[in-house]
Design a protein around this motif. Structure first.
Motif, PDB file in Angstrom:
ATOM      1  N   ARG A   1      33.304  52.840  52.623  1.00  0.00           N
ATOM      2  CA  ARG A   1      32.508  52.072  53.538  1.00  0.00           C
ATOM      3  C   ARG A   1      32.448  50.838  53.497  1.00  0.00           C
ATOM      4  NH1 ARG A   1      30.425  50.077  57.525  1.00  0.00           N
ATOM      5  NH2 ARG A   1      28.418  49.537  57.805  1.00  0.00           N
ATOM      6  N   MET A   2      33.188  50.142  54.365  1.00  0.00           N
ATOM      7  CA  MET A   2      33.143  48.599  54.132  1.00  0.00           C
ATOM      8  C   MET A   2      31.839  47.976  54.938  1.00  0.00           C
ATOM      9  SD  MET A   2      35.907  48.007  52.562  1.00  0.00           S
ATOM     10  CE  MET A   2      36.227  49.669  51.925  1.00  0.00           C
ATOM     11  N   SER A   3      31.381  47.153  54.363  1.00  0.00           N
ATOM     12  CA  SER A   3      30.320  46.184  55.165  1.00  0.00           C
ATOM     13  C   SER A   3      30.415  44.763  54.540  1.00  0.00           C
ATOM     14  CB  SER A   3      28.923  46.682  55.052  1.00  0.00           C
ATOM     15  OG  SER A   3      28.456  46.587  53.333  1.00  0.00           O
ATOM     16  N   GLY A   4      29.788  43.911  55.561  1.00  0.00           N
ATOM     17  CA  GLY A   4      30.167  42.734  55.501  1.00  0.00           C
ATOM     18  C   GLY A   4      30.783  41.896  56.503  1.00  0.00           C
ATOM     19  N   ASP A   5      31.104  40.641  56.513  1.00  0.00           N
ATOM     20  CA  ASP A   5      32.087  39.785  57.502  1.00  0.00           C
ATOM     21  C   ASP A   5      33.419  39.792  57.365  1.00  0.00           C
ATOM     22  OD1 ASP A   5      29.681  39.547  58.748  1.00  0.00           O
ATOM     23  OD2 ASP A   5      29.082  37.523  57.812  1.00  0.00           O
ATOM     24  N   SER A   6      33.979  40.329  56.300  1.00  0.00           N
ATOM     25  CA  SER A   6      35.292  40.226  56.058  1.00  0.00           C
ATOM     26  C   SER A   6      36.025  41.362  55.486  1.00  0.00           C
ATOM     27  CB  SER A   6      35.827  39.045  54.980  1.00  0.00           C
ATOM     28  OG  SER A   6      35.135  39.652  53.604  1.00  0.00           O
ATOM     29  N   ALA A   7      37.529  41.556  55.341  1.00  0.00           N
ATOM     30  CA  ALA A   7      37.982  42.624  54.477  1.00  0.00           C
ATOM     31  C   ALA A   7      37.901  42.612  53.168  1.00  0.00           C
ATOM     32  CB  ALA A   7      39.477  42.356  55.082  1.00  0.00           C
TER      33      ALA A   7
END
Length: 416
Positions: free
Chosen positions: A292-298
């Motif tokens: 799970r990725m969260s935030g504005d960038s890769a």
């Protein structure tokens, strides 16, 4: 007849030098006796078909032969032992062309686009040993959560810098250091360390793993790529034997990545939670993973390295901004059927909700199959043969579709 021996300056020198030479010889015993020398041969063929419309080239196919020699010394005797390691890598083109380049096996001329006939690297590493600690300076291939070298093509990547590894406290392994340069897997030159198109003066890191007991270990690492990003990692690995010959393994990982200073690579803001649970019984292993990725960038990681995530698979790593990905995997060992050395793996990874400049709902998936055999007896004992098949598709604003096959032969010669 009696003889008189004059104590000349030359004889005085021999008198005092001889014990010193004997002492040096004794001190060097461990340096030589504990040394190792190997030659790894890797023959690699990669064929990649691009299925998306408008692809710059329809196919990438290259074949190469790699040689990696490693010389590892022991340490001299004494409170502070001294050692030296050397690694030489050579890659040879067996087949390629300007219209089939770009597999990552061979570098190519940036102007003519022609793949080079050969490329190489020589790396030296000085070592100092005291008690249960080792300091290494020079060419490094770290395998840590915040920096992991890449070994998925003909030759492996390397870094330049220094790292201290210490096990002074029971159960705790500490690693800390600084990296300043990197040599990519398909390059003969060393570049400034960096992420994406941005470079930095140094990457500093520190952390360790503590084994609470034989079944449970926890890790914490901190890394900082100067003026690009800061990253913290927390990990947990647990193995639990179960009734009926079953074994359960859990591997949980969390990264918090933020921008640092002027943020030369643009805004970096990523939280990465991923983990894998595996259940084994006899020759079978079933695994399930999530990411799970969260935030504005890769998710950021060093050029020349690999991301330390459970969905790092053959072609992709599923770490784009806001991406949710899951994986199912199955492994089988044919030794149970009377064919030792033969193994099989297959997995499927599905990623959704990808956010890029062109989409807010991108999706991608990858299916891998891996069949490998290691010769168990005879003159070719140790020879490994591996076939990897990959299918990758994307959509909703993501535009890469690939079918790929890899054939890899490996053999390691131990000189001493």
């Amino acid at each position: 007849m009696n003889r008189t021996y004059l104590l000349t300056p030359q004889r005085l020198a021999i008198l005092f030098t001889a014990p010193c030479l004997l002492t040096v010889s004794a001190a060097m015993a461990g340096f030589v006796e504990d040394s190792k020398a190997t030659l790894e041969l890797r023959n690699f063929y990669l064929n990649r078909d691009f299925r998306q419309s408008g692809a710059a080239q329809s196919k990438a196919a290259e074949w190469g032969q790699g040689f990696t020699t490693r010389l590892e010394s022991g340490f001299t005797e004494g409170k502070i032992g001294v050692g030296l390691d050397a690694m030489g890598q050579l890659g040879l083109k067996l087949d390629s062309s300007r219209d089939r380049r770009g597999t990552g096996l061979l570098p190519f001329n940036p102007v003519s686009k022609e793949p080079v006939d050969d490329y190489s690297e020589l790396g030296l590493t000085a070592k100092l040993h005291a008690s249960k600690s080792v300091l290494r300076l020079g060419t490094l291939q770290p395998q840590l959560p915040v920096v992991t070298y890449n070994d998925t093509r003909l030759l492996s990547s390397t870094f330049q810098g220094g790292v201290l590894t210490s096990q002074e406290l029971d159960g705790l392994t500490f690693n800390g250091g600084r990296l300043t340069r990197t040599n990519l897997r398909d390059s003969s030159g060393r570049d400034d360390i960096g992420y994406g198109a941005a470079t930095s003066d140094a990457f500093d890191f520190a952390g360790g793993t503590y084994a609470i007991n034989p079944q449970l270990a926890v890790s914490y690492y901190y890394g900082r790529l100067d003026e690009i990003y800061r990253q913290q990692f927390i990990g947990l690995v647990h193995t639990q034997p179960l009734p009926g010959g079953l074994s359960l393994r859990s591997d949980l990982r969390f990264f918090d990545s933020r921008g640092d200073g002027v943020e030369r690579a643009g805004k970096i803001d990523n939280r990465n939670l991923n983990g894998m649970v595996s259940l084994s019984k006899g020759p079978h292993r079933f695994s399930a993973a999530f990411q799970r990725m969260s935030g504005d960038s890769a998710f950021p990681y060093l050029n020349g390295g690999d991301p330390y995530v459970v969905n790092l698979v053959t072609l992709n790593n599923f770490t784009l901004a806001e991406e949710d990905a899951w994986q199912l995997r199955y492994d089988f060992d044919f030794a149970s059927l009377g064919i030792p050395g033969l193994t099989f793996m297959t997995r499927y990874v599905d990623g959704r909700n990808v956010k890029t400049a062109s989409t807010d709902d991108g999706k991608e998936w990858e299916r891998d199959s891996d069949l490998a055999y290691v010769v168990q007896n005879g003159a070719l004992k140790g020879l490994s043969i591996r076939w990897r098949n990959v299918t990758f598709r994307s959509g909703n604003g993501l535009t890469t579709d690939v079918d790929e096959n890899r054939l890899i032969l490996g053999y390691t010669i131990k000189f001493w």
